[in-house]
Design an enzyme around this catalytic site. Structure first.
Site, PDB file in Angstrom:
ATOM      1  N   ASP A 318       6.861 -30.294 -31.830  1.00 17.91           N
ATOM      2  CA  ASP A 318       7.400 -31.172 -30.802  1.00 17.91           C
ATOM      3  C   ASP A 318       8.471 -32.061 -31.436  1.00 17.91           C
ATOM      4  O   ASP A 318       8.278 -32.592 -32.539  1.00 17.91           O
ATOM      5  CB  ASP A 318       6.279 -32.034 -30.212  1.00 17.91           C
ATOM      6  CG  ASP A 318       6.747 -32.860 -29.023  1.00 17.91           C
ATOM      7  OD1 ASP A 318       6.450 -32.464 -27.894  1.00 17.91           O
ATOM      8  OD2 ASP A 318       7.400 -33.896 -29.233  1.00 17.91           O
ATOM      9  N   ILE A 319       9.613 -32.206 -30.766  1.00 16.73           N
ATOM     10  CA  ILE A 319      10.680 -33.071 -31.272  1.00 16.73           C
ATOM     11  C   ILE A 319      10.257 -34.531 -31.097  1.00 16.73           C
ATOM     12  O   ILE A 319       9.860 -34.950 -30.010  1.00 16.73           O
ATOM     13  CB  ILE A 319      12.004 -32.804 -30.534  1.00 16.73           C
ATOM     14  CG1 ILE A 319      12.470 -31.367 -30.784  1.00 16.73           C
ATOM     15  CG2 ILE A 319      13.081 -33.794 -30.961  1.00 16.73           C
ATOM     16  CD1 ILE A 319      13.735 -30.997 -30.041  1.00 16.73           C
ATOM     17  N   GLU A 361      10.285 -30.401 -24.758  1.00 14.59           N
ATOM     18  CA  GLU A 361      10.655 -30.401 -26.172  1.00 14.59           C
ATOM     19  C   GLU A 361       9.541 -29.808 -27.014  1.00 14.59           C
ATOM     20  O   GLU A 361       9.458 -30.055 -28.217  1.00 14.59           O
ATOM     21  CB  GLU A 361      10.984 -31.824 -26.652  1.00 14.59           C
ATOM     22  CG  GLU A 361       9.805 -32.773 -26.690  1.00 14.59           C
ATOM     23  CD  GLU A 361       9.576 -33.507 -25.372  1.00 14.59           C
ATOM     24  OE1 GLU A 361       9.006 -34.588 -25.424  1.00 14.59           O
ATOM     25  OE2 GLU A 361       9.957 -33.004 -24.304  1.00 14.59           O
TER      26      GLU A 361
END
Length: 446
Positions: A318-319, A361
């Site tokens: 996950d960003i 994301e």
């Protein structure tokens, strides 16, 4: 009274990689999955306890309310399509299926449903329809002037053009439903079923034959046979395009034009149909697998790993602070960050590894034939590569970087791939809680 099987939220999420929800009798959300939250542009917590009247424009919530009241009144499932608010310049359409839910005692408790995004499919179908319509005048001319027939698997005529009937000295209407072999419209000594079988294998077949009309005049014909359906389908249609060889010099150029147009039409339609299949399995922004395709491939890889007793690792990533990127630089830059992440990961992963975008994301990587130690090393290489890379924010060449949080899990001996993905997701949240920009190992499945 009809009953509905009881399905746990976890099982529904695992079985339906699409937007899904449950509502009570007051049309308030009592459960949603992440795909539904993404579709609504909210978090799961923000949806729970709310109705569509609280979340959507009046015209849309009224349409949904009408559909739900119809389901409750009739107590039977119902399909509908809904146009959602625009995202950028893109109109979105979803197909919803709703049905009633009941308590173990058979009492009506609410509504459950799921939705499939039809936006990309609609666009591709529109292009396909436009392509077919562009050929309509050519197809009409073909029917009016060309020597064409259609047959079933038994060699019975289902369509005969007037030109073909005149060529062999028969009424085109009288030929419908008749066996072609009754008129000896094939090379001497051979059966028409032989050519139909060859054509059904996927290759157009050419045959030449000659015959005599009722007035004693003779004709010579060369025909091209094409099977329009696959051999697995119940019904088959064979398309025949014939050329009168008695005037070959005058018709040779016309035949080449018709053949080329026909092949071009088939190729273009085949390409658009293939794009529909790819669109159903691919994330349109990054080109990665989508959530649906991930679950299909994950099950295949999980079964393979157990069958061959090979390791299979998964990475959930996950960003970090992705919302800040969107708020600071705009959604176009945020999209660019997602595209670059897919590209950077592709530089690190092997050709046998699989990567999918499962949410805004959020990404998942499947690592076949990879134990936990090597999976951690891969995740760390990705983390370092992303942290050291830059993204251009605008035309003024302002650069920024971002980081990743990752969770890594090894598929357990007695564990399903879905459970391994859940453990990797928990490890991802642990990485977030410990300060982000790190890789955490999932707890053992034992």
């Amino acid at each position: 009274m009809p009953t509905t099987p009881t399905v746990s939220h976890e099982a529904l999420l695992a079985a339906l990689p699409v937007a899904a929800w449950m509502k009570d009798l007051q049309s308030r959300y009592i459960w949603v999955n992440q795909a539904m939250a993404d579709l609504m542009g909210r978090s799961c917590d923000e949806l729970l306890g709310q109705s569509d009247l609280d979340l959507l424009p009046d015209w849309m919530s009224e349409q949904i309310q009408f559909e739900e009241l119809a389901v409750l009144a009739r107590q039977e499932g119902r399909n509908s399509e809904i146009d959602l608010p625009k995202v950028g310049n893109l109109n979105r359409t979803v197909r919803c299926y709703r049905s009633c839910t009941y308590s173990p005692q058979g009492e009506l408790t609410g509504i459950a449903g799921f939705a499939v995004d039809l936006t990309t499919e609609r666009q591709l179908r529109k292009e396909l329809k436009a392509q077919i319509n562009s050929q309509s005048s050519w197809l009409r001319a073909l029917q009016d002037h060309a020597l064409i027939t259609m047959m079933d698997r038994q060699g019975k005529f289902t369509y005969v053009s007037d030109q073909f009937g005149r060529l062999i000295g028969q009424s085109s209407k009288s030929l419908i439903g008749q066996l072609r072999s009754n008129y000896e419209l094939q090379p001497q000594g051979l059966q028409i079923n032989y050519y139909l079988t060859l054509a059904e294998q996927g290759t157009p077949v050419t045959l030449e034959f000659t015959g005599e009309r009722a007035d004693g005049s003779q004709y010579w014909v060369r025909s091209l046979l094409i099977a329009l359906n696959s051999p697995a389908e119940t019904e088959q249609i064979f398309f025949e395009l014939a050329t009168d060889l008695t005037t070959e010099k005058q018709t040779a150029s016309a035949l080449n034009l018709v053949n080329n147009n026909l092949i071009e039409l088939i190729n273009k339609n085949t390409e658009l149909i293939a794009q529909l299949e790819v669109a159903a399995r691919t994330d349109p922004l990054t080109g990665l697998l989508n959530r649906r395709a991930l679950f299909e491939r994950a099950k295949q890889e999980g079964d393979r790993a157990k069958r061959k007793k090979l390791p299979l690792s998964v990475i959930a990533m996950d960003i970090d602070h992705f919302k800040v990127i969107n708020d600071s630089y705009g959604h176009e830059v945020g999209d660019q960050a997602l595209i670059l992440l897919a590209r950077w990961c592709g530089q690190t992963l092997r050709s046998s590894d699989l990567m999918a975008r499962t949410g805004g994301e959020e990404f998942v990587v499947l690592l076949p034939d990879t134990d936990l130690e090597h999976a951690l090393a891969i995740a760390e290489r990705i983390r370092l590569l992303v942290a050291q890379s830059k993204v251009s924010a605008n035309q003024n060449a302002i650069l920024f970087s971002y980081t990743l949080s990752q969770g890594v899990a090894l598929l357990g001996e007695n564990e399903s791939i879905q459970d391994a993905l859940v453990r990797a997701d928990h490890a991802l949240y642990q990485a977030k809680a410990e300060g982000r920009n790190r890789v955490c190992v999932a707890q053992s499945s034992d």
